[in-house]
Design an enzyme around this catalytic site. Structure first.
Site, PDB file in Angstrom:
ATOM      1  N   HIS A   1      24.614 -31.965  -7.973  1.00  0.00           N
ATOM      2  CA  HIS A   1      25.743 -32.907  -7.943  1.00  0.00           C
ATOM      3  C   HIS A   1      26.870 -32.234  -7.151  1.00  0.00           C
ATOM      4  O   HIS A   1      27.779 -31.627  -7.715  1.00  0.00           O
ATOM      5  CB  HIS A   1      26.193 -33.250  -9.366  1.00  0.00           C
ATOM      6  CG  HIS A   1      27.445 -34.068  -9.396  1.00  0.00           C
ATOM      7  ND1 HIS A   1      27.534 -35.330  -8.874  1.00  0.00           N
ATOM      8  CD2 HIS A   1      28.692 -33.785  -9.872  1.00  0.00           C
ATOM      9  CE1 HIS A   1      28.760 -35.795  -9.024  1.00  0.00           C
ATOM     10  NE2 HIS A   1      29.485 -34.867  -9.622  1.00  0.00           N
TER      11      HIS A   1
ATOM     12  N   ASP B 191      25.879 -40.248  -8.571  1.00  0.00           N
ATOM     13  CA  ASP B 191      25.490 -40.188  -7.159  1.00  0.00           C
ATOM     14  C   ASP B 191      24.470 -41.289  -6.850  1.00  0.00           C
ATOM     15  O   ASP B 191      24.519 -41.930  -5.800  1.00  0.00           O
ATOM     16  CB  ASP B 191      24.904 -38.800  -6.858  1.00  0.00           C
ATOM     17  CG  ASP B 191      25.816 -37.720  -7.410  1.00  0.00           C
ATOM     18  OD1 ASP B 191      26.955 -37.640  -6.948  1.00  0.00           O
ATOM     19  OD2 ASP B 191      25.415 -37.005  -8.344  1.00  0.00           O
TER      20      ASP B 191
HETATM   21  P1  NAD Z   1      40.156 -34.247 -18.359  1.00  0.00           P
HETATM   22  O1  NAD Z   1      40.928 -33.032 -17.976  1.00  0.00           O
HETATM   23  O2  NAD Z   1      40.834 -35.574 -18.382  1.00  0.00           O
HETATM   24  O3  NAD Z   1      39.539 -34.020 -19.804  1.00  0.00           O
HETATM   25  C1  NAD Z   1      38.848 -32.878 -20.111  1.00  0.00           C
HETATM   26  C2  NAD Z   1      38.958 -32.706 -21.611  1.00  0.00           C
HETATM   27  O4  NAD Z   1      38.111 -31.620 -21.953  1.00  0.00           O
HETATM   28  C3  NAD Z   1      40.364 -32.359 -22.088  1.00  0.00           C
HETATM   29  O5  NAD Z   1      40.702 -33.177 -23.193  1.00  0.00           O
HETATM   30  C4  NAD Z   1      40.253 -30.900 -22.474  1.00  0.00           C
HETATM   31  O6  NAD Z   1      41.138 -30.548 -23.525  1.00  0.00           O
HETATM   32  C5  NAD Z   1      38.793 -30.844 -22.906  1.00  0.00           C
HETATM   33  N1  NAD Z   1      38.211 -29.511 -22.926  1.00  0.00           N
HETATM   34  C6  NAD Z   1      38.428 -28.481 -22.086  1.00  0.00           C
HETATM   35  N2  NAD Z   1      37.726 -27.406 -22.484  1.00  0.00           N
HETATM   36  C7  NAD Z   1      37.035 -27.790 -23.581  1.00  0.00           C
HETATM   37  C8  NAD Z   1      36.139 -27.131 -24.457  1.00  0.00           C
HETATM   38  N3  NAD Z   1      35.823 -25.850 -24.295  1.00  0.00           N
HETATM   39  N4  NAD Z   1      35.607 -27.831 -25.480  1.00  0.00           N
HETATM   40  C9  NAD Z   1      35.932 -29.125 -25.676  1.00  0.00           C
HETATM   41  N5  NAD Z   1      36.790 -29.796 -24.888  1.00  0.00           N
HETATM   42  C10 NAD Z   1      37.330 -29.126 -23.864  1.00  0.00           C
HETATM   43  O7  NAD Z   1      38.840 -34.270 -17.431  1.00  0.00           O
HETATM   44  P2  NAD Z   1      37.859 -35.488 -17.128  1.00  0.00           P
HETATM   45  O8  NAD Z   1      38.389 -36.237 -15.985  1.00  0.00           O
HETATM   46  O9  NAD Z   1      37.551 -36.202 -18.390  1.00  0.00           O
HETATM   47  O10 NAD Z   1      36.589 -34.692 -16.566  1.00  0.00           O
HETATM   48  C11 NAD Z   1      35.812 -33.880 -17.390  1.00  0.00           C
HETATM   49  C12 NAD Z   1      34.749 -33.158 -16.558  1.00  0.00           C
HETATM   50  O11 NAD Z   1      33.835 -34.080 -15.975  1.00  0.00           O
HETATM   51  C13 NAD Z   1      35.284 -32.339 -15.389  1.00  0.00           C
HETATM   52  O12 NAD Z   1      34.541 -31.129 -15.313  1.00  0.00           O
HETATM   53  C14 NAD Z   1      34.949 -33.189 -14.186  1.00  0.00           C
HETATM   54  O13 NAD Z   1      34.857 -32.413 -13.001  1.00  0.00           O
HETATM   55  C15 NAD Z   1      33.620 -33.730 -14.610  1.00  0.00           C
HETATM   56  N6  NAD Z   1      33.105 -34.888 -13.883  1.00  0.00           N
HETATM   57  C16 NAD Z   1      31.776 -34.915 -13.625  1.00  0.00           C
HETATM   58  C17 NAD Z   1      31.201 -36.008 -12.963  1.00  0.00           C
HETATM   59  C18 NAD Z   1      29.731 -36.040 -12.661  1.00  0.00           C
HETATM   60  O14 NAD Z   1      29.288 -36.965 -11.959  1.00  0.00           O
HETATM   61  N7  NAD Z   1      28.911 -35.110 -13.131  1.00  0.00           N
HETATM   62  C19 NAD Z   1      32.025 -37.056 -12.576  1.00  0.00           C
HETATM   63  C20 NAD Z   1      33.399 -37.015 -12.877  1.00  0.00           C
HETATM   64  C21 NAD Z   1      33.936 -35.915 -13.526  1.00  0.00           C
HETATM   65  C1  LMR Z   2      32.693 -36.857  -8.942  1.00  0.00           C
HETATM   66  O1  LMR Z   2      31.673 -36.760  -8.259  1.00  0.00           O
HETATM   67  O2  LMR Z   2      33.464 -37.831  -8.866  1.00  0.00           O
HETATM   68  C2  LMR Z   2      33.000 -35.789  -9.942  1.00  0.00           C
HETATM   69  O3  LMR Z   2      32.039 -34.786  -9.888  1.00  0.00           O
HETATM   70  C3  LMR Z   2      34.381 -35.288  -9.869  1.00  0.00           C
HETATM   71  C4  LMR Z   2      34.532 -34.311  -8.725  1.00  0.00           C
HETATM   72  O4  LMR Z   2      35.089 -33.235  -8.957  1.00  0.00           O
HETATM   73  O5  LMR Z   2      34.105 -34.637  -7.618  1.00  0.00           O
END
Ligand code: NAD
Ligand code: LMR
Length: 329
Positions: free
Chosen positions: A191, A163
């Site tokens: 967030h 952010d």
């Molecule tokens: P993705 O689905 O591509 O990958 C997630 C991975 O996590 C998968 O490989 C899945 O098998 C694994 N997983 C699920 N449960 C698990 C567990 N208990 N232990 C270990 N691994 C596990 O998702 P992504 O795009 O890589 O996103 C991951 C997370 O990050 C999501 O929650 C998404 O919303 C979040 N995210 C946060 C931000 C932020 O700014 N904070 C930004 C983008 C995404």
């Molecule tokens: C983002 O801000 O891009 C991530 O938190 C993914 C989402 O679910 O918005």
């Protein structure tokens, strides 16, 4: 003399963020070009084959700093002696979902992982939760870790850096100044779309960005919604949630925490009561980092408009906290 390797645990290693993150950690972008790392990769049993594929590619990069790798579906193995834990693995949001919809689905993961970190990791472990809703997931992991003891409860963070970075680019584009010239940005709170990206203190080469822009309507009606809803806009455009920019923000957060920063950085950290935020709530604050420690910047003036915005994002976090209270008993 070369440094001893440090252990970096990454969960969700087979996912899309993992795929952007691991190569940069192994190349030294997170902890420095002189710091060898051992990667400890956690994912679900059904994702182990894909993790092995990522490890084959890491091998094929011949990174000089990559001193070892472990793949596992057992949190106790993944977090063993870890110095840094990046908790990415979680179910991501799909079109039409709010991050809060993920609360219960993902909450269970973070009680298990918080406990496993506290029982197995280095006592000084630094933990960053990326998986959403990241503030409350960090709060859950920290609460589970506190029950065990051993690790530092202040070291369980949620990721607000994406952010912060999003806000910097919007401000640079509006003001015509370069991103690199902008200092003292802060994003308060959760967030989520309720976050308060606050550029009242932001400067560019000594000039006030607020004075340069001088447009409250743009702040309220364009800037804040653009930054707050950027995640949804990316899901809408890509059909997938942000990945490379999220990995980049995770690198920025950990690098600044470990190696120090010469500017304010937004970190989601457990409140110590600063700015009236109840203790323990994982909240976006302006921080400075030095010698591997972070400190919340104190004494910033909070005007009436900002008070309202901060109260609003805090209210949402308190509701999330209430929703997971049963999980933490
Ligand atoms: P993705 O689905 O591509 O990958 C997630 C991975 O996590 C998968 O490989 C899945 O098998 C694994 N997983 C699920 N449960 C698990 C567990 N208990 N232990 C270990 N691994 C596990 O998702 P992504 O795009 O890589 O996103 C991951 C997370 O990050 C999501 O929650 C998404 O919303 C979040 N995210 C946060 C931000 C932020 O700014 N904070 C930004 C983008 C995404
Ligand atoms: C983002 O801000 O891009 C991530 O938190 C993914 C989402 O679910 O918005």
């Amino acid at each position: 003399m070369s440094k001893a390797p440090v252990r970096v645990a990454v969960t969700g290693a087979a996912g899309q963020i993992g795929y952007s993150l691991l190569f940069r950690i192994a190349s030294g972008e997170m902890l420095g070009k002189d710091q060898p790392v051992i990667l400890q990769l956690l994912d679900l049993p059904q994702a182990q084959k894909a993790v092995k594929g990522v490890m084959m590619e890491l091998d094929d990069c011949a990174f000089p700093l990559l001193a070892g790798m472990v793949a596992t579906d057992d949190p106790n193995v993944a977090f063993k002696d870890a110095d840094y834990c990046l908790l990415v693995g979680a179910r991501p949001r799909g079109p039409g979902m709010e991050r809060a919809d993920l609360l219960t689905a993902n909450g269970a993961i973070f009680t298990v992982q918080g406990k496993a970190i506290a029982e197995n990791a280095s006592e000084n472990v630094k933990v960053l939760v990326v998986g959403n809703p990241c503030n409350t997931n960090a709060y859950i992991a920290r609460a589970a870790a506190i029950k065990v003891g051993r690790t530092n409860p202040a070291n369980y963070h949620g990721m607000l850096r994406l952010d912060h970075n999003r806000a910097l680019t919007q401000l640079a584009q509006k003001s015509g100044r370069s991103v690199s010239s902008l200092k003292k940005m802060v994003v308060w709170g959760n967030h989520s779309p309720s976050m308060y990206a606050d550029y009242r203190f932001c400067t560019s080469n000594g000039d006030s960005i607020k004075d340069l822009i001088n447009d409250h309507a743009w702040n309220n009606d364009v800037f804040l919604p653009t930054v707050g809803k950027r995640g949804a806009a990316i899901i809408e455009a890509r059909g997938l949630s942000s990945a490379a920019s999220a990995a980049n923000a995770a690198i920025d957060h950990m690098r600044d925490w470990a190696l120090g920063s010469d500017d304010w950085v937004t970190m989601g950290v457990p409140s110590d009561g600063s700015y009236g935020i109840p203790e323990g709530v994982v909240f976006g604050f302006p921080c400075e980092c030095k010698n591997g420690e972070f400190k919340i910047i104190q004494g910033l003036e909070i005007d009436e408009y900002s008070k309202g915005k901060i109260a609003n994002t805090l209210k949402e976090l308190e509701e999330e906290r209430a929703a997971v209270a049963d999980m933490l008993k």
